[in-house]
Design a protein around this motif. Structure first.
Motif, PDB file in Angstrom:
ATOM      1  N   ALA A   1      -1.295   9.164 -15.895  1.00 38.24           N
ATOM      2  CA  ALA A   1       0.119   8.809 -16.014  1.00 38.24           C
ATOM      3  C   ALA A   1       0.524   7.773 -14.974  1.00 38.24           C
ATOM      4  CB  ALA A   1       0.980  10.060 -15.881  1.00 38.24           C
ATOM      5  N   THR A   2      -0.044   7.865 -13.773  1.00 35.56           N
ATOM      6  CA  THR A   2       0.237   6.858 -12.743  1.00 35.56           C
ATOM      7  C   THR A   2      -0.236   5.484 -13.196  1.00 35.56           C
ATOM      8  OG1 THR A   2       0.071   8.479 -10.944  1.00 35.56           O
ATOM      9  CG2 THR A   2      -0.251   6.168 -10.360  1.00 35.56           C
ATOM     10  N   LYS A   3      -1.442   5.413 -13.697  1.00 33.59           N
ATOM     11  CA  LYS A   3      -1.984   4.153 -14.191  1.00 33.59           C
ATOM     12  C   LYS A   3      -1.114   3.579 -15.300  1.00 33.59           C
ATOM     13  CE  LYS A   3      -6.168   2.297 -16.416  1.00 33.59           C
ATOM     14  NZ  LYS A   3      -5.606   2.060 -17.771  1.00 33.59           N
ATOM     15  N   ALA A   4      -0.727   4.414 -16.253  1.00 34.50           N
ATOM     16  CA  ALA A   4       0.088   3.942 -17.375  1.00 34.50           C
ATOM     17  C   ALA A   4       1.459   3.467 -16.903  1.00 34.50           C
ATOM     18  CB  ALA A   4       0.245   5.063 -18.403  1.00 34.50           C
TER      19      ALA A   4
ATOM     20  N   ILE B   1       0.848  -1.183   0.000  1.00 33.27           N
ATOM     21  CA  ILE B   1       0.000   0.000   0.000  1.00 33.27           C
ATOM     22  C   ILE B   1       0.887   1.237   0.000  1.00 33.27           C
ATOM     23  CG2 ILE B   1      -0.204  -0.063   2.530  1.00 33.27           C
ATOM     24  CD1 ILE B   1      -2.988   1.208   2.215  1.00 33.27           C
ATOM     25  N   THR B   2       0.547   2.216  -0.826  1.00 35.34           N
ATOM     26  CA  THR B   2       1.259   3.487  -0.817  1.00 35.34           C
ATOM     27  C   THR B   2       0.230   4.595  -0.985  1.00 35.34           C
ATOM     28  OG1 THR B   2       3.089   4.774  -1.772  1.00 35.34           O
ATOM     29  CG2 THR B   2       1.826   3.373  -3.298  1.00 35.34           C
ATOM     30  N   VAL B   3       0.149   5.473  -0.003  1.00 34.87           N
ATOM     31  CA  VAL B   3      -0.903   6.486   0.061  1.00 34.87           C
ATOM     32  C   VAL B   3      -0.305   7.886  -0.028  1.00 34.87           C
ATOM     33  CG1 VAL B   3      -2.783   7.415   1.466  1.00 34.87           C
ATOM     34  CG2 VAL B   3      -2.379   4.948   1.414  1.00 34.87           C
ATOM     35  N   GLU B   4      -0.736   8.622  -1.042  1.00 38.31           N
ATOM     36  CA  GLU B   4      -0.347  10.016  -1.268  1.00 38.31           C
ATOM     37  C   GLU B   4       1.156  10.167  -1.495  1.00 38.31           C
ATOM     38  OE1 GLU B   4      -1.894  12.027   2.144  1.00 38.31           O
ATOM     39  OE2 GLU B   4      -3.986  11.775   1.549  1.00 38.31           O
ATOM     40  N   ASN B   5       1.732   9.194  -2.187  1.00 42.54           N
ATOM     41  CA  ASN B   5       3.181   9.205  -2.373  1.00 42.54           C
ATOM     42  C   ASN B   5       3.655   9.085  -3.813  1.00 42.54           C
ATOM     43  OD1 ASN B   5       3.898   9.168   0.485  1.00 42.54           O
ATOM     44  ND2 ASN B   5       3.091   7.077   0.489  1.00 42.54           N
ATOM     45  N   TRP B   6       2.804   8.621  -4.727  1.00 44.35           N
ATOM     46  CA  TRP B   6       3.340   8.306  -6.060  1.00 44.35           C
ATOM     47  C   TRP B   6       3.916   9.539  -6.736  1.00 44.35           C
ATOM     48  CZ3 TRP B   6       4.137   3.355  -7.161  1.00 44.35           C
ATOM     49  CH2 TRP B   6       4.697   3.063  -8.424  1.00 44.35           C
ATOM     50  N   HIS B   7       3.319  10.707  -6.513  1.00 42.43           N
ATOM     51  CA  HIS B   7       3.853  11.927  -7.138  1.00 42.43           C
ATOM     52  C   HIS B   7       5.270  12.229  -6.653  1.00 42.43           C
ATOM     53  CE1 HIS B   7       2.249  13.509  -3.329  1.00 42.43           C
ATOM     54  NE2 HIS B   7       3.190  14.428  -3.432  1.00 42.43           N
ATOM     55  N   ASP B   8       5.607  11.755  -5.435  1.00 41.76           N
ATOM     56  CA  ASP B   8       6.946  12.002  -4.893  1.00 41.76           C
ATOM     57  C   ASP B   8       8.034  11.296  -5.696  1.00 41.76           C
ATOM     58  OD1 ASP B   8       6.229  13.684  -2.745  1.00 41.76           O
ATOM     59  OD2 ASP B   8       5.642  11.962  -1.542  1.00 41.76           O
ATOM     60  N   LEU B   9       7.645  10.324  -6.491  1.00 42.75           N
ATOM     61  CA  LEU B   9       8.617   9.632  -7.339  1.00 42.75           C
ATOM     62  C   LEU B   9       8.939  10.448  -8.585  1.00 42.75           C
ATOM     63  CD1 LEU B   9       7.061   6.049  -7.131  1.00 42.75           C
ATOM     64  CD2 LEU B   9       8.941   6.981  -5.765  1.00 42.75           C
ATOM     65  N   HIS B  10       8.306  11.611  -8.720  1.00 40.66           N
ATOM     66  CA  HIS B  10       8.478  12.448  -9.905  1.00 40.66           C
ATOM     67  C   HIS B  10       8.907  13.862  -9.549  1.00 40.66           C
ATOM     68  CE1 HIS B  10       6.804   9.433 -12.651  1.00 40.66           C
ATOM     69  NE2 HIS B  10       6.111   9.075 -11.594  1.00 40.66           N
ATOM     70  N   LEU B  11       9.506  14.033  -8.368  1.00 42.50           N
ATOM     71  CA  LEU B  11      10.035  15.326  -7.991  1.00 42.50           C
ATOM     72  C   LEU B  11      11.337  15.600  -8.744  1.00 42.50           C
ATOM     73  CD1 LEU B  11       9.446  15.212  -4.118  1.00 42.50           C
ATOM     74  CD2 LEU B  11       7.928  16.116  -5.903  1.00 42.50           C
TER      75      LEU B  11
ATOM     76  N   VAL C   1      -1.418  -7.662  -4.524  1.00 37.72           N
ATOM     77  CA  VAL C   1      -2.109  -6.390  -4.774  1.00 37.72           C
ATOM     78  C   VAL C   1      -1.192  -5.208  -4.479  1.00 37.72           C
ATOM     79  CG1 VAL C   1      -3.963  -4.882  -3.935  1.00 37.72           C
ATOM     80  CG2 VAL C   1      -4.408  -7.308  -4.355  1.00 37.72           C
ATOM     81  N   LEU C   2      -1.217  -4.232  -5.377  1.00 37.04           N
ATOM     82  CA  LEU C   2      -0.590  -2.934  -5.141  1.00 37.04           C
ATOM     83  C   LEU C   2      -1.711  -1.902  -5.090  1.00 37.04           C
ATOM     84  CD1 LEU C   2       1.733  -0.856  -4.990  1.00 37.04           C
ATOM     85  CD2 LEU C   2       1.782  -0.876  -7.506  1.00 37.04           C
ATOM     86  N   LEU C   3      -1.881  -1.252  -3.943  1.00 34.96           N
ATOM     87  CA  LEU C   3      -2.910  -0.236  -3.780  1.00 34.96           C
ATOM     88  C   LEU C   3      -2.251   1.137  -3.784  1.00 34.96           C
ATOM     89  CD1 LEU C   3      -6.041  -0.077  -3.198  1.00 34.96           C
ATOM     90  CD2 LEU C   3      -5.341   0.613  -0.912  1.00 34.96           C
ATOM     91  N   VAL C   4      -2.698   1.995  -4.696  1.00 35.36           N
ATOM     92  CA  VAL C   4      -2.103   3.322  -4.855  1.00 35.36           C
ATOM     93  C   VAL C   4      -3.179   4.384  -4.687  1.00 35.36           C
ATOM     94  CG1 VAL C   4      -0.862   4.870  -6.414  1.00 35.36           C
ATOM     95  CG2 VAL C   4      -0.351   2.418  -6.426  1.00 35.36           C
ATOM     96  N   VAL C   5      -2.922   5.309  -3.778  1.00 33.32           N
ATOM     97  CA  VAL C   5      -3.795   6.464  -3.563  1.00 33.32           C
ATOM     98  C   VAL C   5      -2.946   7.717  -3.747  1.00 33.32           C
ATOM     99  CG1 VAL C   5      -5.277   7.684  -1.925  1.00 33.32           C
ATOM    100  CG2 VAL C   5      -5.156   5.180  -1.868  1.00 33.32           C
TER     101      VAL C   5
END
Length: 262
Positions: free
Chosen positions: A213-216, A151-161, A185-189
């Motif tokens: 873009a996250t989905k892709a 699970i990763t919550v409110e973090n995916w954008h941080d991979l694109h700083l 399962v990978l859960l992304v918020v």
């Protein structure tokens, strides 16, 4: 908007009404298991080791609904990826129980930027015999066993700083894919940003993600999108304010993606 969680009993009745008699006994077993898991989640939320400040956040974060959607259950091996202050780790540890495991991951780079980052991470996992702090570098993280869920919550954008190398998000997606068991399962918020020609254009300025873009990016690693949820949807969010702005903090429009490793 928030969706209401359907009770196990109501869902059981709906499914059995549409199920041939010969398959009903099997489905009854599944429904009983779901009910037991629902109980395990609520017991985890009531765990006395959880700080009162975390419990106060439950109203807005809807942890029971999110973890039911994800499908976490006792005995699972899971990772809280970018664990932050440990909110999800403190729920997952009692939920997966003594036969499960929680890897509370915070990138080594983030730990290094905080004078007491390692101590805070260790303090989160200390009450739980089944939780382990992991602070591997983002470029080379790993887990000692294959996982049932991440699970990763409110973090995916941080991979694109801007501070991170180009392609960090795609690299992390591939490593998370490797970390999971088949069927895992990978859960992304993440916070919804303004859709534009440049993916993740507001990651640094507004700390918002890019849903498409996250989905892709995650599907590019081999994952399949299994389901989405409107749990954190907020159509009133104009998507133009930084997520820490008092006018929108805690109320941002967020996407919820559940991916599965085939």
């Amino acid at each position: 908007m928030r969706f209401a969680a359907i009770s196990a009993a109501a869902l059981c009745a709906v499914m059995l009404a549409a199920t041939p008699a010969g398959a009903q006994q099997h489905q009854m077993h599944d429904m009983k298991s779901m009910g037991a898991n629902e109980h395990a989640i609520h017991m985890a939320l009531a765990d006395p080791a959880r700080p009162e400040a975390d419990k106060a956040r439950d109203v807005a974060r809807h942890p029971a609904e999110l973890l039911t959607f994800m499908g976490v259950k006792p005995g699972d091996k899971v990772a809280d990826f970018f664990m932050g202050g440990g909110y999800w780790t403190r729920i997952l540890a009692p939920l997966v129980g003594k036969n499960g495991k929680v890897y509370a991951y915070q990138p080594g780079e983030a730990i290094a930027r905080s004078p007491d980052g390692a101590q805070k991470q260790d303090a989160v996992v200390k009450p739980y015999a089944n939780a382990v702090a992991n602070r591997d570098p983002l470029a080379s993280f790993s887990f000692p066993e294959k996982l049932d869920g991440i699970i990763t919550v409110e973090n995916w954008h941080d991979l694109h700083l801007a501070r991170d190398p180009a392609g960090t998000g795609a690299t992390v997606a591939r490593e998370l894919y490797k970390a999971l068991k088949p069927g895992g399962v990978l859960l992304v918020v993440d916070h919804v940003g303004i859709a534009g020609a440049t993916p993740f254009a507001v990651a640094d300025t507004l700390h918002r993600g890019d849903a498409a873009a996250t989905k892709a990016e995650i599907e590019g690693a081999g994952f399949k999108l299994a389901a989405t949820s409107p749990l954190y949807a907020n159509p009133a969010d104009p998507h133009t304010a930084k997520v820490f702005d008092p006018s929108i903090r805690g109320k941002t429009d967020q996407f919820v993606y559940k991916f599965v490793k085939p």
